[in-house]
Design a protein around this motif. Structure first.
Motif, PDB file in Angstrom:
ATOM      1  N   ASP A 151       0.953  -1.216  -0.161  1.00  0.00           N
ATOM      2  CA  ASP A 151       0.009  -0.159  -0.028  1.00  0.00           C
ATOM      3  C   ASP A 151       0.982   1.281  -0.108  1.00  0.00           C
ATOM      4  OD1 ASP A 151      -2.578  -1.347   0.271  1.00  0.00           O
ATOM      5  OD2 ASP A 151      -1.670  -2.207   2.408  1.00  0.00           O
ATOM      6  N   GLU A 152       0.711   2.042  -1.055  1.00  0.00           N
ATOM      7  CA  GLU A 152       1.530   3.182  -1.174  1.00  0.00           C
ATOM      8  C   GLU A 152       0.991   4.435  -0.907  1.00  0.00           C
ATOM      9  OE1 GLU A 152       4.172   5.620  -4.636  1.00  0.00           O
ATOM     10  OE2 GLU A 152       3.166   3.891  -5.058  1.00  0.00           O
ATOM     11  N   SER A 153       1.463   5.261   0.104  1.00  0.00           N
ATOM     12  CA  SER A 153       0.947   6.634   0.090  1.00  0.00           C
ATOM     13  C   SER A 153       2.011   7.745  -0.084  1.00  0.00           C
ATOM     14  CB  SER A 153       0.676   6.688   1.659  1.00  0.00           C
ATOM     15  OG  SER A 153       1.583   6.901   2.637  1.00  0.00           O
ATOM     16  N   ASP A 154       1.808   8.913   0.161  1.00  0.00           N
ATOM     17  CA  ASP A 154       2.629  10.060  -0.069  1.00  0.00           C
ATOM     18  C   ASP A 154       3.996  10.106   1.007  1.00  0.00           C
ATOM     19  OD1 ASP A 154       1.155  11.116  -2.295  1.00  0.00           O
ATOM     20  OD2 ASP A 154       0.472  12.804  -0.933  1.00  0.00           O
ATOM     21  N   GLU A 155       3.547   9.534   1.946  1.00  0.00           N
ATOM     22  CA  GLU A 155       4.424   9.244   3.049  1.00  0.00           C
ATOM     23  C   GLU A 155       5.447   8.022   3.156  1.00  0.00           C
ATOM     24  OE1 GLU A 155       1.414   9.831   4.052  1.00  0.00           O
ATOM     25  OE2 GLU A 155       1.850  12.080   3.649  1.00  0.00           O
ATOM     26  N   LYS A 156       5.119   6.660   2.594  1.00  0.00           N
ATOM     27  CA  LYS A 156       5.523   5.581   2.796  1.00  0.00           C
ATOM     28  C   LYS A 156       4.909   4.485   2.029  1.00  0.00           C
ATOM     29  CE  LYS A 156       3.131   4.549   6.991  1.00  0.00           C
ATOM     30  NZ  LYS A 156       3.288   4.449   8.605  1.00  0.00           N
ATOM     31  N   VAL A 157       5.492   3.522   2.092  1.00  0.00           N
ATOM     32  CA  VAL A 157       5.141   2.151   1.398  1.00  0.00           C
ATOM     33  C   VAL A 157       4.828   0.934   2.591  1.00  0.00           C
ATOM     34  CG1 VAL A 157       5.181   0.288  -0.313  1.00  0.00           C
ATOM     35  CG2 VAL A 157       6.200   2.755  -0.818  1.00  0.00           C
ATOM     36  N   ILE A 158       3.629   0.551   2.624  1.00  0.00           N
ATOM     37  CA  ILE A 158       3.422  -0.537   3.479  1.00  0.00           C
ATOM     38  C   ILE A 158       3.356  -1.962   3.063  1.00  0.00           C
ATOM     39  CG2 ILE A 158       1.735  -1.647   5.293  1.00  0.00           C
ATOM     40  CD1 ILE A 158       2.966   0.981   6.334  1.00  0.00           C
ATOM     41  N   GLY A 163       2.024 -14.457   6.595  1.00  0.00           N
ATOM     42  CA  GLY A 163       2.384 -14.926   8.178  1.00  0.00           C
ATOM     43  C   GLY A 163       3.337 -14.286   8.738  1.00  0.00           C
ATOM     44  N   GLN A 164       3.670 -13.195   8.394  1.00  0.00           N
ATOM     45  CA  GLN A 164       4.423 -11.967   8.934  1.00  0.00           C
ATOM     46  C   GLN A 164       4.075 -10.730   9.172  1.00  0.00           C
ATOM     47  OE1 GLN A 164       7.637 -13.251   9.957  1.00  0.00           O
ATOM     48  NE2 GLN A 164       8.123 -15.174   8.464  1.00  0.00           N
ATOM     49  N   ASP A 165       4.698  -9.991  10.201  1.00  0.00           N
ATOM     50  CA  ASP A 165       4.309  -8.598  10.490  1.00  0.00           C
ATOM     51  C   ASP A 165       4.612  -7.560   9.261  1.00  0.00           C
ATOM     52  OD1 ASP A 165       3.644  -9.388  12.959  1.00  0.00           O
ATOM     53  OD2 ASP A 165       5.660  -8.417  13.655  1.00  0.00           O
ATOM     54  N   SER A 166       3.489  -6.874   8.934  1.00  0.00           N
ATOM     55  CA  SER A 166       3.651  -5.854   7.929  1.00  0.00           C
ATOM     56  C   SER A 166       4.975  -4.899   8.274  1.00  0.00           C
ATOM     57  CB  SER A 166       2.427  -4.854   7.800  1.00  0.00           C
ATOM     58  OG  SER A 166       1.488  -6.017   7.532  1.00  0.00           O
ATOM     59  N   GLN A 167       5.547  -4.516   7.388  1.00  0.00           N
ATOM     60  CA  GLN A 167       6.715  -3.447   7.337  1.00  0.00           C
ATOM     61  C   GLN A 167       6.540  -2.445   6.536  1.00  0.00           C
ATOM     62  OE1 GLN A 167       9.072  -4.143   9.599  1.00  0.00           O
ATOM     63  NE2 GLN A 167       8.514  -6.257  10.105  1.00  0.00           N
ATOM     64  N   SER A 168       7.314  -1.258   6.537  1.00  0.00           N
ATOM     65  CA  SER A 168       7.317  -0.043   5.758  1.00  0.00           C
ATOM     66  C   SER A 168       8.756   0.321   5.465  1.00  0.00           C
ATOM     67  CB  SER A 168       6.731   1.082   6.565  1.00  0.00           C
ATOM     68  OG  SER A 168       7.508   1.355   7.635  1.00  0.00           O
ATOM     69  N   CYS A 169       8.572   1.276   4.186  1.00  0.00           N
ATOM     70  CA  CYS A 169       9.841   1.521   3.656  1.00  0.00           C
ATOM     71  C   CYS A 169       9.520   3.028   2.898  1.00  0.00           C
ATOM     72  CB  CYS A 169      10.399   0.659   2.727  1.00  0.00           C
ATOM     73  SG  CYS A 169       9.227   0.255   1.347  1.00  0.00           S
ATOM     74  N   ASP A 170      10.518   3.641   2.442  1.00  0.00           N
ATOM     75  CA  ASP A 170      10.443   4.934   1.766  1.00  0.00           C
ATOM     76  C   ASP A 170      10.484   4.497   0.202  1.00  0.00           C
ATOM     77  OD1 ASP A 170      10.443   6.669   3.961  1.00  0.00           O
ATOM     78  OD2 ASP A 170      12.539   6.077   3.911  1.00  0.00           O
ATOM     79  N   LEU A 171      10.949   3.474  -0.033  1.00  0.00           N
ATOM     80  CA  LEU A 171      11.052   3.298  -1.646  1.00  0.00           C
ATOM     81  C   LEU A 171      11.113   1.554  -1.678  1.00  0.00           C
ATOM     82  CD1 LEU A 171      11.706   3.864  -4.497  1.00  0.00           C
ATOM     83  CD2 LEU A 171      14.048   3.516  -4.176  1.00  0.00           C
ATOM     84  N   LEU A 172      10.103   1.005  -2.465  1.00  0.00           N
ATOM     85  CA  LEU A 172      10.149  -0.344  -2.616  1.00  0.00           C
ATOM     86  C   LEU A 172      10.517  -0.710  -4.052  1.00  0.00           C
ATOM     87  CD1 LEU A 172       8.753  -3.204  -2.223  1.00  0.00           C
ATOM     88  CD2 LEU A 172       6.572  -2.518  -2.881  1.00  0.00           C
ATOM     89  N   VAL A 173      11.659  -1.657  -4.122  1.00  0.00           N
ATOM     90  CA  VAL A 173      12.039  -2.045  -5.232  1.00  0.00           C
ATOM     91  C   VAL A 173      11.832  -3.529  -5.676  1.00  0.00           C
ATOM     92  CG1 VAL A 173      14.529  -2.316  -6.543  1.00  0.00           C
ATOM     93  CG2 VAL A 173      14.054  -0.461  -5.011  1.00  0.00           C
ATOM     94  N   ALA A 174      11.501  -3.804  -7.001  1.00  0.00           N
ATOM     95  CA  ALA A 174      11.067  -5.175  -7.027  1.00  0.00           C
ATOM     96  C   ALA A 174      11.905  -5.854  -7.751  1.00  0.00           C
ATOM     97  CB  ALA A 174       9.627  -5.361  -8.046  1.00  0.00           C
ATOM     98  N   ALA A 175      12.758  -6.929  -7.041  1.00  0.00           N
ATOM     99  CA  ALA A 175      13.655  -7.631  -7.902  1.00  0.00           C
ATOM    100  C   ALA A 175      13.381  -9.142  -7.808  1.00  0.00           C
ATOM    101  CB  ALA A 175      14.951  -7.505  -7.277  1.00  0.00           C
ATOM    102  N   ASP A 176      11.971  -9.240  -8.007  1.00  0.00           N
ATOM    103  CA  ASP A 176      11.250 -10.612  -7.855  1.00  0.00           C
ATOM    104  C   ASP A 176      11.172 -11.367  -9.016  1.00  0.00           C
ATOM    105  OD1 ASP A 176       9.475  -8.497  -8.208  1.00  0.00           O
ATOM    106  OD2 ASP A 176       7.867  -9.473  -6.903  1.00  0.00           O
ATOM    107  N   GLY A 177      11.659 -11.130 -10.180  1.00  0.00           N
ATOM    108  CA  GLY A 177      11.721 -11.880 -11.420  1.00  0.00           C
ATOM    109  C   GLY A 177      10.459 -11.655 -12.410  1.00  0.00           C
ATOM    110  N   ILE A 178      10.436 -12.583 -13.260  1.00  0.00           N
ATOM    111  CA  ILE A 178       9.449 -12.199 -14.384  1.00  0.00           C
ATOM    112  C   ILE A 178       8.194 -12.217 -14.083  1.00  0.00           C
ATOM    113  CG2 ILE A 178       9.696 -14.693 -15.215  1.00  0.00           C
ATOM    114  CD1 ILE A 178       9.560 -13.755 -18.143  1.00  0.00           C
ATOM    115  N   ARG A 179       7.914 -13.038 -13.078  1.00  0.00           N
ATOM    116  CA  ARG A 179       6.331 -13.213 -12.513  1.00  0.00           C
ATOM    117  C   ARG A 179       6.206 -12.352 -11.041  1.00  0.00           C
ATOM    118  NH1 ARG A 179       7.051 -17.493 -15.814  1.00  0.00           N
ATOM    119  NH2 ARG A 179       5.301 -18.094 -16.780  1.00  0.00           N
ATOM    120  N   SER A 180       6.989 -11.399 -11.484  1.00  0.00           N
ATOM    121  CA  SER A 180       6.963 -10.136 -10.166  1.00  0.00           C
ATOM    122  C   SER A 180       5.443 -10.018  -9.738  1.00  0.00           C
ATOM    123  CB  SER A 180       7.551  -8.939 -10.530  1.00  0.00           C
ATOM    124  OG  SER A 180       7.544  -7.836  -9.541  1.00  0.00           O
TER     125      SER A 180
END
Length: 443
Positions: A151-158, A163-180
């Motif tokens: 979930d992206e907002s003006d302030e951050k990305v959730i 099965g894990q706790d949610s985290q946040s960041c300023d920039l999300l980089v997808a390096a998860d392959g061809i079926r990203s």
């Protein structure tokens, strides 16, 4: 303005202090290594999230051109990688491939392809291990973290994980392959008119990958070219690339077979499967004894569906960026897919470093990254597709060529030589440091 439709103005929070990388393959780890090298310590937090419970690279051999090796040198990874090579790479003119016509009783030379600088050949696992071990303790790698949504907002990305706790960041980089998963979600949220680009495109190609025990080949065929140098065996509708790896103990083989009637379709079914030596022998029936010697020494082999992606209008927007195969998955015909992922990583890390230093808005990083990386990666993707047609004699003017006329054959070979070399022109016209400088100037 909803969380999935953040604004992109200069009032947006500018400091990139937390970067999340999804995927611990070569591209993701190269990006983490580049951030660690190019951004001053303490100015950024980097987290790498990998969905598997252990980092394990699948596949076999991989090649890097000198432009990628130069990046590894700048990132301090080359020393570890050199341990897996026969000798330290140099910048002398080097034989890249001997191209031979393989679909005849006796293989014959078509051309010898030279370039300045020596390509380096590795097992994929060696590259991934070297990158992982180069990371400082400040880079955190989290296993068993499968991203389900963001979930992206003006302030951050959730970041929402299974099965894990949610985290946040300023920039999300997808390096998860061809079926990203991130690419798919980004298209749905930001580019709804490009929904068809979520799905990989099949070019009709299957690649058969195997590692071959070099000693067995040497015993039966002491002068086999594949023992000492890279060889490309070209043939009608199929071709095969071989080169020694792991300090000459093994020969990596990638044999590509294409049904061009399936080009542009969507593949249904598992994209990676085990296959048998007998199956490959049947596919290459009638090829040379030289090629046959390689195939008969296969112990195990897997077959992979070769797919690519239609490049989006933007490979980064707002707080989300696509990297490597998630942005521009391409066929392996130029040996440049992993190299382009590393160039993505290197360029984006430079941009982030400048943005932090100059307090530049995140959306401008995304714009500069797209402006410079998208056109070049797309060029390499298209040239790679064309190279596949060329070396399987399905490019216009090459189809099913047979000629006993020496003059006609020489003209054909001269044209082949020129067309082959043309596929690599981008390496001269788009030097890595020049591309990075252009990106920084755009920012």
């Amino acid at each position: 303005m909803s969380a999935t439709e953040p604004s992109s103005n200069d009032n947006q929070a500018t400091q990139v202090t937390r970067v999340a990388i999804i995927g611990a393959g070569i591209g993701g780890l190269a990006f983490a290594a580049a951030l660690a090298k190019l951004v001053p310590e303490g100015e950024i937090n980097v987290d790498v999230y990998e969905q598997t419970h252990e980092i394990k690279e699948i596949g076999a051999g991989i090649v890097f051109w000198p432009r990628t090796w130069a990046i590894f040198q700048r990132l301090g990874v080359s020393d570890a990688l050199e341990k897996h090579l026969h000798k330290k790479p140099d910048n002398e003119q080097t034989l890249v491939w001997t191209v031979r016509k393989g679909d005849e009783e006796n293989s014959t030379d078509m051309l010898e392809f030279y370039r300045d600088g020596e390509p380096t050949h590795f097992h994929r696992a060696a590259v991934q291990k070297s990158l992982l071990e180069s990371l400082p303790p400040s880079v955190k790698v989290h296993l068993s973290h499968r991203l389900t949504s963001y979930d992206e907002s003006d302030e951050k990305v959730i970041l929402n994980f299974e099965g894990q706790d949610s985290q946040s960041c300023d920039l999300l980089v997808a390096a998860d392959g061809i079926r990203s998963h991130i690419r798919a979600e980004l298209i749905k949220k930001r580019f709804p008119d490009e929904r068809e680009s979520i799905y990989p495109v099949w070019g009709g190609t299957i690649v058969y990958r195997s590692l071959i025990n070099a000693e067995r080949v040497r015993e039966a065929f002491p002068d086999h070219l594949s023992l000492c140098k890279p060889v490309l065996y070209a043939g009608d509708g199929k071709y095969c690339v071989t080169y020694p790896i792991m300090q000459g103990r093994y020969i990596n083989m990638a044999a590509l077979v294409t049904d061009y009637s399936k080009e542009g379709t969507r593949f249904e079914g598992p994209t990676v499967q085990e296959t048998t030596k007998a199956h490959i022998l049947s596919i290459f029936d009638g090829w040379s004894a030289e090629h046959h010697e390689l195939v008969k020494n296969i112990d195990s082999c897997s077959k992979w569906t070769v797919e690519y992606l239609n490049v989006l209008e933007k490979v980064a927007i707002g707080r989300v960026a696509l990297l490597g195969d998630a942005a521009h998955a391409m066929p392996p015909n130029l040996g440049s897919g992993a190299g382009q992922a590393v160039e993505d990583a290197y360029t984006l890390a430079h941009l982030i470093g400048k943005a932090i230093k100059g307090n530049i808005p995140i959306h401008r990083v995304a714009e500069a990254y797209t402006k410079i990386r998208r056109p070049l990666a797309n060029t390499v993707l298209q040239q790679s597709r064309e190279m596949g047609r060329l070396v399987s004699f399905r490019a216009p003017g090459y189809e099913h060529f047979k000629s006993d006329n020496k003059e006609a054959l020489n003209r054909w070979l001269e044209r082949f030589f020129n067309d082959f070399n043309e596929k690599f022109v981008w390496m001269e016209t788009h030097a890595v440091e020049g591309e990075v400088e252009k990106a920084l100037n755009v920012l």
